[in-house]
Enzyme design. Structure first.
Site, PDB file in Angstrom:
ATOM      1  N   GLY A  49       0.631  -1.230  -0.051  1.00 50.37           N
ATOM      2  CA  GLY A  49       0.034  -0.037  -0.097  1.00 50.37           C
ATOM      3  C   GLY A  49       0.751   1.301   0.021  1.00 50.37           C
ATOM      4  N   GLY A  70      15.870  -8.691  23.776  1.00 48.69           N
ATOM      5  CA  GLY A  70      16.905  -9.418  24.307  1.00 48.69           C
ATOM      6  C   GLY A  70      16.623 -10.206  25.287  1.00 48.69           C
ATOM      7  CG  LEU A  71      16.424  -8.561  29.129  1.00 50.10           C
ATOM      8  CD1 LEU A  71      15.496  -7.777  30.285  1.00 50.10           C
ATOM      9  CD2 LEU A  71      17.831  -9.088  29.536  1.00 50.10           C
ATOM     10  CB  VAL A 120      27.913  -4.469  20.113  1.00 47.91           C
ATOM     11  CG1 VAL A 120      28.665  -5.299  19.143  1.00 47.91           C
ATOM     12  CG2 VAL A 120      27.856  -5.243  21.470  1.00 47.91           C
ATOM     13  CB  ALA A 149       0.808  -4.805  20.508  1.00 49.33           C
ATOM     14  CG  HIS A 161      -7.047 -15.643  51.347  1.00 43.41           C
ATOM     15  ND1 HIS A 161      -5.713 -15.109  51.456  1.00 43.41           N
ATOM     16  CD2 HIS A 161      -6.909 -16.689  51.971  1.00 43.41           C
ATOM     17  CE1 HIS A 161      -4.761 -16.160  52.342  1.00 43.41           C
ATOM     18  NE2 HIS A 161      -5.837 -17.099  52.707  1.00 43.41           N
TER      19      HIS A 161
HETATM   20  P1  NAI Z   1      14.794  -1.436  23.211  1.00 38.93           P
HETATM   21  O1  NAI Z   1      14.828  -0.345  22.737  1.00 38.93           O
HETATM   22  O2  NAI Z   1      13.712  -1.871  24.374  1.00 38.93           O
HETATM   23  O3  NAI Z   1      16.280  -2.258  23.869  1.00 38.93           O
HETATM   24  C1  NAI Z   1      17.411  -1.973  23.229  1.00 38.93           C
HETATM   25  C2  NAI Z   1      18.508  -2.286  24.025  1.00 38.93           C
HETATM   26  O4  NAI Z   1      19.629  -2.154  23.111  1.00 38.93           O
HETATM   27  C3  NAI Z   1      18.577  -0.741  24.768  1.00 38.93           C
HETATM   28  O5  NAI Z   1      18.685  -0.865  26.063  1.00 38.93           O
HETATM   29  C4  NAI Z   1      19.901  -0.077  23.880  1.00 38.93           C
HETATM   30  O6  NAI Z   1      20.718   0.676  25.118  1.00 38.93           O
HETATM   31  C5  NAI Z   1      20.916  -1.550  23.461  1.00 38.93           C
HETATM   32  N1  NAI Z   1      21.942  -1.241  22.676  1.00 38.93           N
HETATM   33  C6  NAI Z   1      21.462  -0.346  21.308  1.00 38.93           C
HETATM   34  N2  NAI Z   1      22.578  -0.366  20.630  1.00 38.93           N
HETATM   35  C7  NAI Z   1      23.399  -0.974  21.265  1.00 38.93           C
HETATM   36  C8  NAI Z   1      24.821  -1.454  20.970  1.00 38.93           C
HETATM   37  N3  NAI Z   1      25.404  -1.114  19.832  1.00 38.93           N
HETATM   38  N4  NAI Z   1      25.763  -2.127  21.819  1.00 38.93           N
HETATM   39  C9  NAI Z   1      25.059  -2.704  23.248  1.00 38.93           C
HETATM   40  N5  NAI Z   1      23.734  -2.192  23.294  1.00 38.93           N
HETATM   41  C10 NAI Z   1      23.087  -1.550  22.617  1.00 38.93           C
HETATM   42  O7  NAI Z   1      14.642  -2.689  21.870  1.00 38.93           O
HETATM   43  P2  NAI Z   1      14.163  -4.131  21.744  1.00 38.93           P
HETATM   44  O8  NAI Z   1      14.446  -5.072  22.948  1.00 38.93           O
HETATM   45  O9  NAI Z   1      14.969  -4.504  20.549  1.00 38.93           O
HETATM   46  O10 NAI Z   1      12.558  -3.985  21.482  1.00 38.93           O
HETATM   47  C11 NAI Z   1      12.285  -3.100  20.251  1.00 38.93           C
HETATM   48  C12 NAI Z   1      10.819  -2.485  20.644  1.00 38.93           C
HETATM   49  O11 NAI Z   1       9.806  -3.733  20.725  1.00 38.93           O
HETATM   50  C13 NAI Z   1      10.892  -1.897  21.964  1.00 38.93           C
HETATM   51  O12 NAI Z   1      10.051  -0.672  21.795  1.00 38.93           O
HETATM   52  C14 NAI Z   1      10.103  -2.875  23.031  1.00 38.93           C
HETATM   53  O13 NAI Z   1       9.598  -2.049  24.009  1.00 38.93           O
HETATM   54  C15 NAI Z   1       9.031  -3.685  21.986  1.00 38.93           C
HETATM   55  N6  NAI Z   1       8.913  -4.968  22.387  1.00 38.93           N
HETATM   56  C16 NAI Z   1       8.191  -5.279  23.605  1.00 38.93           C
HETATM   57  C17 NAI Z   1       7.921  -6.408  23.953  1.00 38.93           C
HETATM   58  C18 NAI Z   1       6.922  -6.384  25.317  1.00 38.93           C
HETATM   59  O14 NAI Z   1       6.018  -5.664  25.407  1.00 38.93           O
HETATM   60  N7  NAI Z   1       7.123  -7.696  25.994  1.00 38.93           N
HETATM   61  C19 NAI Z   1       8.500  -7.584  23.495  1.00 38.93           C
HETATM   62  C20 NAI Z   1       9.367  -7.225  22.476  1.00 38.93           C
HETATM   63  C21 NAI Z   1       9.314  -5.977  21.946  1.00 38.93           C
END
Ligand code: NAI
Length: 468
Positions: free
Chosen positions: A117, A187-188, A239, A323, A447
């Site tokens: 689109g 990542g986590l 990194v 989302a 409870h």
């Molecule tokens: P994020 O922005 O939450 O975390 C990325 C992390 O990578 C940051 O802490 C940053 O400091 C680090 N980083 C960036 N460049 C780096 C480097 N060169 N070396 C080392 N560390 C570096 O992004 P993420 O986890 O990729 O998620 C993307 C989006 O998707 C976020 O907005 C997140 O909230 C959303 N999401 C939400 C979920 C949930 O609600 N459970 C699950 C998955 C994603």
């Protein structure tokens, strides 16, 4: 050119697009949805929230079968991982849900167009590359194209040894050593999945804490717990480069405190360093629709671009890429288009990381309240003192409630513990109604339930907790 003129044409069928389409249809708007992928549902359903939760659940079962069931008197032997089945289950869940969205579009008389689109004008959307090329006439347009994984310079994806979250959802074997760049939600969560399945996981994070802007105490506690589970962390490290071989990868990172350079090797590297808005090739530049340097579409408080009938929502505009935030914005736009006063309360946008234990957060953190000189009081309560948590065998963590010092209005809720994602909801509802810690504390809580920990934390805002 299609002869039909739609009240609303939505580009993108993720949580923003399909939920917005349903709301628009409920409001009597003739609605179309355009999607470039084969299935509806966007990143969340296809390669994001849903498949990752399916894998988190399966990997947790595998871990428990291996380690903690004997505590419950269940002795198992010969526990083996069947990764093929684990992935097939995940794919089945995704298939059922994306199929469900398809059904919902039909049920709500939303017309679906497959293909790319693109805006031709503020009243026309070209759909190409799908079943047939067509131009849709639109009184209003909602851009809901979402986001894609961020690419770091020197760390370009190759799909095998340098991967994004998409590939991390379908690895054919468990890597021996997995390197993860970024200690945010992706990542986590994906690091946890592969660690539970047997990988040695090292997370490298630029900041000196994990979990981004979440409550400092909670991120610190989560890091301690994840370390105990076997996850390695290198924080304060940027990194800068990856040297990728056929089946291994070496990362170079800068230690932020000293400026020194270090290297680390692994079999595979997951880059989870944020996401970028999907705002290219949508015809925005041609029409002069403004984007910022990172590609986020600029909108006013009613989600309007420079054309009052062209709206943008979700990951495409500034704000948390979540989302549920995207959904609410799309609903607001559908309501605005229908002449109602659509609105999003950003104060109560929750944020969750689905690790074990989960962390969930809403409203202000203590750090933010201090920085803004807002007087507050805080109540905490541990899961270790809760009967249900003990029965579940999940006693790590606590609930923290922050309330205004004078008015007692709840300003924030921060949970680390079992089912934190679900427990947060009552705090969110209370905040939505402008409720106080006392309102929450005086409400019935069955409870024995985990939710009693939320109540005790609310009581403890005035140091009145009674369970122990
Ligand atoms: P994020 O922005 O939450 O975390 C990325 C992390 O990578 C940051 O802490 C940053 O400091 C680090 N980083 C960036 N460049 C780096 C480097 N060169 N070396 C080392 N560390 C570096 O992004 P993420 O986890 O990729 O998620 C993307 C989006 O998707 C976020 O907005 C997140 O909230 C959303 N999401 C939400 C979920 C949930 O609600 N459970 C699950 C998955 C994603």
């Amino acid at each position: 050119m299609s002869n039909t003129e739609f009240d609303l044409v939505i580009i993108g069928s993720g949580p923003a697009g399909y939920v917005g389409a349903i709301r628009a249809s409920q409001l009597g708007l003739k609605t179309a949805i355009v999607e470039k992928e084969k299935t509806l549902g966007g990143t969340c359903l296809n390669v994001g929230c849903i498949p990752s939760k399916a894998m988190l659940e399966s990997s947790e079962h595998f871990l428990q079968a291996n380690h903690s069931l004997s505590e419950h008197g269940v002795d198992l032997s010969g526990v083996k991982l069947n990764l093929k089945n684990l992935l097939a289950r995940k794919d089945k869940i995704v298939g059922e849900l994306t199929g469900g969205v398809d059904y919902l579009m039909k049920k709500n008389n939303v017309e679906k167009f497959s293909g790319w689109g693109q805006l031709v004008s503020a009243n026309e959307v070209k759909v190409s590359g799908g079943d047939k090329e067509t131009v849709l006439k639109a009184k209003n347009i909602m851009l809901a194209t979402g986001s894609a994984p961020n690419t770091l310079p020197g760390l370009e994806y190759n799909g095998t040894t340098i991967i994004s979250s998409t590939e991390a959802l379908s690895l054919e074997k468990v890597p021996k050593k997995m390197l993860v760049i970024g200690a945010g939600a992706i990542g986590l969560e994906m690091g946890s999945v592969w660690m539970r399945l047997g990988s040695e996981v090292t997370v490298i994070e630029y900041a000196d804490k994990i979990c981004g802007p979440m409550d400092k105490g909670i991120s610190k506690r989560l890091m301690q717990i994840l370390k105990k589970q076997g996850m390695n962390f290198i924080t304060g490290a940027k990194v800068t480069q990856a040297d990728a071989k056929k089946s291994s990868v070496e990362l170079t990172y800068e230690v932020m405190k000293t400026g020194e350079t270090e290297k680390i090797k692994g079999d595979i590297c997951l880059v989870a360093a944020g996401r970028v808005p999907y705002s290219d090739k949508l015809g925005l530049d041609e029409l002069g629709i403004e984007k910022d340097k990172r590609g986020f579409v600029q909108v006013n408080e009613h989600f309007q671009t420079k054309f009052s009938n062209v709206y943008a929502v979700g990951d495409l505009i500034p704000g948390p890429m979540l989302a549920h935030k995207a959904e609410e914005e799309a609903v607001a736009v559908a309501e605005i288009v229908a002449g109602q006063s659509g609105h999003v309360n950003y104060f109560t946008v929750p944020s969750v990381i689905y690790t074990d234990p989960e962390v969930a957060s809403v409203g202000y953190t203590e750090e933010e309240l201090k920085a803004q000189n807002i007087p507050y009081k805080s109540g905490t309560f541990p899961f270790s003192a809760n009967g249900r948590a003990k029965a579940l065998g999940q006693t790590d963590g606590q609930v923290k409630i922050l309330a205004h010092k004078e008015t007692d209005q709840i300003l924030g809720g921060h949970i680390i513990g079992p089912r934190a994602s679900e427990l947060l909801s009552e705090i969110i509802v209370c905040m939505e109604f402008g409720g106080s810690a006392e309102d929450l504390a005086r409400s019935f809580h069955s409870h024995p339930t985990l939710s009693e920990v939320v109540r005790e934390a609310a009581l403890n805002v005035d140091k009145l907790a009674r369970q122990m």
